[in-house]
Design an enzyme around this catalytic site. Structure first.
Site, PDB file in Angstrom:
ATOM      1  N   GLN A   1       8.608  -1.987  -2.790  1.00 49.59           N
ATOM      2  CA  GLN A   1       7.440  -2.552  -2.119  1.00 49.59           C
ATOM      3  C   GLN A   1       7.786  -3.838  -1.397  1.00 49.59           C
ATOM      4  O   GLN A   1       7.334  -4.093  -0.283  1.00 49.59           O
ATOM      5  CB  GLN A   1       6.360  -2.854  -3.157  1.00 49.59           C
ATOM      6  CG  GLN A   1       5.215  -1.934  -3.082  1.00 49.59           C
ATOM      7  CD  GLN A   1       4.024  -2.411  -3.874  1.00 49.59           C
ATOM      8  OE1 GLN A   1       3.862  -3.583  -4.150  1.00 49.59           O
ATOM      9  NE2 GLN A   1       3.187  -1.485  -4.222  1.00 49.59           N
TER      10      GLN A   1
ATOM     11  N   LEU B   1       0.694  -2.873   1.166  1.00 51.50           N
ATOM     12  CA  LEU B   1       1.010  -1.840   0.179  1.00 51.50           C
ATOM     13  C   LEU B   1       0.686  -2.266  -1.240  1.00 51.50           C
ATOM     14  O   LEU B   1       0.864  -3.413  -1.576  1.00 51.50           O
ATOM     15  CB  LEU B   1       2.496  -1.499   0.266  1.00 51.50           C
ATOM     16  CG  LEU B   1       2.849  -0.491   1.358  1.00 51.50           C
ATOM     17  CD1 LEU B   1       4.294  -0.118   1.239  1.00 51.50           C
ATOM     18  CD2 LEU B   1       2.002   0.759   1.195  1.00 51.50           C
TER      19      LEU B   1
ATOM     20  N   ASP C   1      -8.081   5.451  10.192  1.00 50.26           N
ATOM     21  CA  ASP C   1      -9.078   5.697   9.159  1.00 50.26           C
ATOM     22  C   ASP C   1     -10.071   4.550   9.111  1.00 50.26           C
ATOM     23  O   ASP C   1      -9.776   3.446   9.561  1.00 50.26           O
ATOM     24  CB  ASP C   1      -8.394   5.865   7.795  1.00 50.26           C
ATOM     25  CG  ASP C   1      -9.271   6.635   6.815  1.00 50.26           C
ATOM     26  OD1 ASP C   1      -8.769   6.991   5.740  1.00 50.26           O
ATOM     27  OD2 ASP C   1     -10.451   6.883   7.116  1.00 50.26           O
TER      28      ASP C   1
ATOM     29  N   ASP D   1      -8.527  10.584  10.589  1.00 51.86           N
ATOM     30  CA  ASP D   1      -9.096  10.900   9.301  1.00 51.86           C
ATOM     31  C   ASP D   1     -10.525  10.399   9.277  1.00 51.86           C
ATOM     32  O   ASP D   1     -10.929   9.586  10.102  1.00 51.86           O
ATOM     33  CB  ASP D   1      -8.259  10.204   8.210  1.00 51.86           C
ATOM     34  CG  ASP D   1      -8.489  10.844   6.864  1.00 51.86           C
ATOM     35  OD1 ASP D   1      -7.735  10.515   5.936  1.00 51.86           O
ATOM     36  OD2 ASP D   1      -9.411  11.653   6.721  1.00 51.86           O
TER      37      ASP D   1
END
Lengths: 158, 718
Positions: free
Chosen positions: B463, B718, B488, B559
């Protein structure tokens, strides 16, 4: 007696409901027809329908927000002052010091296949539909077109 | 996410519609109704059951076919085209009781009949409805006991909830509470004044125990008003049962696990249930009669179809070392022997850690392990600057963060005592809004976890690598000049009027493995995106900065759209973007406009596939038989699951000038599912969409504002 009390409740409720709505969503005017007044969240869907009724209105879409439709003379002024301009030009600190920016590139990943020259035809479902006898719905068209479609279908599938 | 869907959450519009047709005012002088078996609907995915038509039907033979079926069928065909939703009764014996959490699960089915690629198919899916066994009155009692201002608390709990009344089996949605009234109030009924208590006793033989409880008010839907009902329906809390899951219930792990035991079905169990449903359909008199009227029969077995399984993809590690992802699309174990694809050339040399004094030991231990794990993956991490703070108040953390940021670190790692959302939000705000410093927040529990410390450290190292803007792994892509974009929207849970939309774009993945992410605020409640173009422009500019030319091909994954908005999306978004792309490319003197494809990604579908009696492996593609003839669409199973049945994702290519064959499109989409760096396996949607979702939800829950521009090249969220 009970009904009058009920009316009182209903007014109170309506007041509360509309107040909530107004806080959440502003009321805007449709650019095609000033008399159309609606909630901001419904504007995009409304424009699609209204556009059909006003084919002559020459409106250009703002580059920052596609629901902002403007005539030629308003266009330049709007673009300078559009409230959505901040999407592109906001929150910039000075760029980070150069030493940070280690190049993140890498040499090209080799692969066996190469599709760069592929020039295939895109699959078109309409061609399939014309060929095969399946049930279809008429695309949202005017009533007369729908009727024609259904009549043709009977001929087509019989 | 769990497969069971509570009524309140998924597809609220359809649920609403359902309730309106069944709700009635309790005051209405009514014809007495005998109690029906409890009914409800749900949706879930299921294989299709194919109705076979009689031999006279012309549906399958375009050339010939007798006219026999056509006559009766033609009139009926129009009706059959529409997607219909049917309710199936649950037998009272099937109800599942989960006593310790005060709820029941009612299993049932949701169906739809539709014309698919070749034939008309019936899609059925298992769904469970959650019914709580306590009444709204019990909730009121709890609020009275616990809260100081019980009215506010009760209001918060109950407003907007759907409740079921046992006596007439109808559901209502609670719009308001009237604390001033009690069941002793009277209303006019058949020109007489009757109190609620008397009414319920006379009509349903129910005795209302507490004559002093407040009353619930439900606003009837327009349909029932037009049908002559009054606008407002008054309900007694004692007689109402809440339905659906609340947020507190959702975060109660034991409850969700108990529910999952019943609702999460293995493939075999699911197939059996569906076959049972089929048998019921075949035998129930009503359905047999309808089928005979339309001259159709329903097949007894689930539709068999052939799909393709794409080969396991190859993952590229350091030094272009390519290894297969394996049949289960999981490459976690490969990190032990392979380095990360790109890491900072001089490693992580300038960074800080913040921790309260009492966790200092865990911190040092964790940092040690982190450095070791990173070394194993060929990433260099130097010792950090430590900043130990005396207590764990938010304010102290923020001050420490401010001090760290002054030294311009590459990353700041914070050790926090627990998962407190407020602290998380304030730390992220400080580092992403006021400054542009990536941060990593670790809870004390993870850092002190003795057994799994190495694997946690490995994940954290990956990460951190991403947050600095580098890449843990890549896939091999046979196409250059391609830019993939995912989009999205996520609503703000706290502030219902705002929503954030995020767009994440890849660069030319053959040469540059970074992603560009941008987020903007948009109007809540609007499914259509109006801010696409400015965000795409930013991504295109970044691409040009990196590669000195614009992309040849652009693949856009959208999406967050339900099926009803498809046409609108096409009219509003696709047309707009295609026009603007052409104009922009012309302005930049490119030879021709880009080849552009716009794909709508849908996760909430009712289709499921079974491979033998097991889950289909990742990489299964289906684009015939169960897809719709008027669409260029396909289903892809990209993830592997350990429990339950896997849910495929539906991809609908709404617009395409990308000039690739459908096979290539499917393979490209599958490849894109391998690039979500928080998970060393495939994801359910392409990675760019998953990133957009994560980014939009981070901004919606913690930041409430788009963060600094300088972070756009890094995967800081993240």
């Amino acid at each position: 007696m009970a009904t009058k009390e009920m009316q009182g409740v209903s007014e109170k409720m309506n007041g509360r409901l509309t107040m909530q709505k107004a806080e959440e969503n502003e009321i805007v005017q449709c650019p095609y027809d000033k008399t159309h007044v609606l909630l901001k969240s419904r504007l995009a869907a409304h424009l699609i329908k209204c556009r059909i009724n006003y084919p002559d209105a020459e409106l250009k879409a703002c580059p920052f927000n596609s629901t902002h439709l403007l005539s030629q003379n308003e266009y330049v002024a709007h673009v300078i002052h559009c409230p959505d301009r901040k999407i592109m030009f906001q929150y910039g600190l000075s760029p980070p010091p150069a030493e940070w920016e280690n190049r993140t590139r890498h040499s090209i990943i080799e692969t066996n296949e190469n599709w760069d020259e592929v020039d295939a035809e895109d699959y078109d479902p309409k061609k399939y539909l014309d060929r095969v006898a399946v049930l279809r719905r008429a695309e949202d068209a005017s009533r007369s077109e729908c009727k024609n479609f259904v009549n043709n279908k009977r001929m087509r599938l019989d | 996410m769990s497969e069971e869907q509570s009524r309140g959450r998924r597809r609220p519009s359809r649920e609403y519609h359902q309730a309106s047709s069944t709700s009635r005012r309790p005051r209405e002088p009514s014809i007495s109704e005998e109690p029906r078996a409890k009914v409800f609907r749900r949706e879930f995915e299921s294989p299709y059951e194919k109705p076979t038509t009689s031999k006279d039907s012309v549906k399958r033979h375009p050339g010939g076919g007798n006219g026999g079926g056509a006559g009766g069928g033609a009139g009926g065909r129009k009706k059959r085209e529409r997607v219909s939703y049917e309710i199936v009764h649950t037998k009272p014996t099937d109800i599942i009781d989960i006593r310790e959490h005060r709820m029941q699960l009612w299993p049932g089915y949701q169906t739809s009949v539709r014309q698919h690629e070749r034939d008309i198919l019936l899609c059925a899916e298992i769904a469970h409805k959650v019914m709580r066994t306590e009444t709204v009155y019990d909730i009121l009692q709890r609020c009275l006991e616990t809260a100081r201002d019980y009215q506010e608390d009760f209001r918060r709990h109950v407003l907007g909830m759907t409740v079921l009344t046992d006596y007439n089996n109808k559901t209502y949605s609670v719009n308001d509470i009237d604390f001033a009234k009690t069941p002793k109030e009277t209303f006019s009924f058949k020109n007489q004044e009757v109190s609620f208590i008397d009414y319920y006793y006379k009509k349903y033989n129910i005795r209302i125990r507490d004559p002093n409880q407040p009353l619930l008010i439900s606003k009837a839907k327009l349909r029932s008003i037009r049908g002559g009902e009054n606008e407002f329906i008054i309900l007694i809390p004692e007689l109402c049962r809440p339905t659906g899951l609340t947020d507190t219930m959702r975060s109660n792990m034991q409850l969700m696990r108990a529910m999952a035991d019943h609702t999460r079905l293995e493939p075999r169990g699911r197939m059996d249930r569906l076959r049972t449903f089929n048998r019921r359909l075949q035998q129930t008199e009503g359905s047999v009669r309808i089928l005979k009227d339309w001259n159709m029969t329903l097949d007894r077995e689930l539709v068999e179809l052939s799909g393709r399984i794409l080969d396991p993809q190859r993952i590229v590690f350091k030094d272009h070392n390519k290894l297969s992802a394996g049949d289960n699309a999981d490459w976690t174990r490969l990190f032990r022997d392979n380095g990360l694809f790109t890491t900072p050339t001089r490693g992580l040399e300038r960074w800080s850690v913040i921790s309260p004094t009492r966790s200092a030991r865990e911190l040092r231990n964790f940092v040690e392990t982190l450095i070791r794990a990173a070394r194993g993956m060929n990433m260099k991490i130097d010792r950090p600057e430590e900043l130990i703070i005396s207590d764990d108040r938010n304010h102290t953390y923020l001050q420490a963060m401010e001090e760290c940021c002054r030294r311009d670190p590459q990353l700041v790692l914070c050790l926090v005592p627990n998962n407190n959302a407020e602290r998380y939000a304030s730390l992220k705000k400080k580092s992403y809004l006021e400054r542009a410093v990536p941060t990593q927040i670790i809870t004390q529990k993870s850092a002190g976890n003795q057994r799994g410390l190495m694997s946690i450290a490995t994940k954290v190292a990956i990460q951190i690598n991403c947050k600095l803007g580098y890449t843990p792994w890549m896939i091999d892509l046979p196409l250059s000049g391609l830019m993939t974009i995912g989009y999205d929207i996520s609503k703000c849970p706290k502030d219902k009027s705002k929503a954030f939309c995020a767009l994440v774009a890849s660069m030319d993945m053959k040469q540059n493995a970074t992603f560009y992410s941008t987020v903007a605020e948009c109007t809540a409640g609007d499914a259509l995106a109006s801010n696409l173009w400015p965000m795409m422009t930013k991504a295109l500019r970044q691409y040009r900065k990196e590669h000195e030319k614009l992309p040849n091909r652009i693949l856009f994954y959208r999406d967050g759209i339900g099926e009803g908005s498809l046409k609108q999306v096409y009219e509003h978004e696709v047309r707009d973007v295609v026009e603007k792309l052409e104009a922009e490319y012309k302005r930049c003197n490119a030879e021709k406009p880009p080849m552009f494809a716009y794909v709508v990604v849908t996760k909430s579908i009712n289709t499921r596939f079974f491979y033998g009696e097991r889950n289909p492996p990742p990489g299964t593609v289906v684009d015939d038989v169960v897809t719709l003839p008027e669409r260029y669409d396909f289903f892809l199973v990209s993830q592997s699951v350990r429990q339950g049945t896997v849910s495929p994702t539906s991809y609908n290519v709404v617009h395409s000038t990308i000039r690739l064959t459908p096979d290539q499109m499917q393979l490209l989409t599958y490849k894109m599912c391998h690039l979500y760096y928080n998970w060393s396996g495939t994801t359910r949607v392409p990675a760019v969409c998953q990133y957009a979702k994560k980014l939009a939800s981070l901004v919606g829950t913690a930041l409430y504002q788009p963060p600094q521009n300088a972070l756009e090249k890094k995967l800081y969220y993240l």
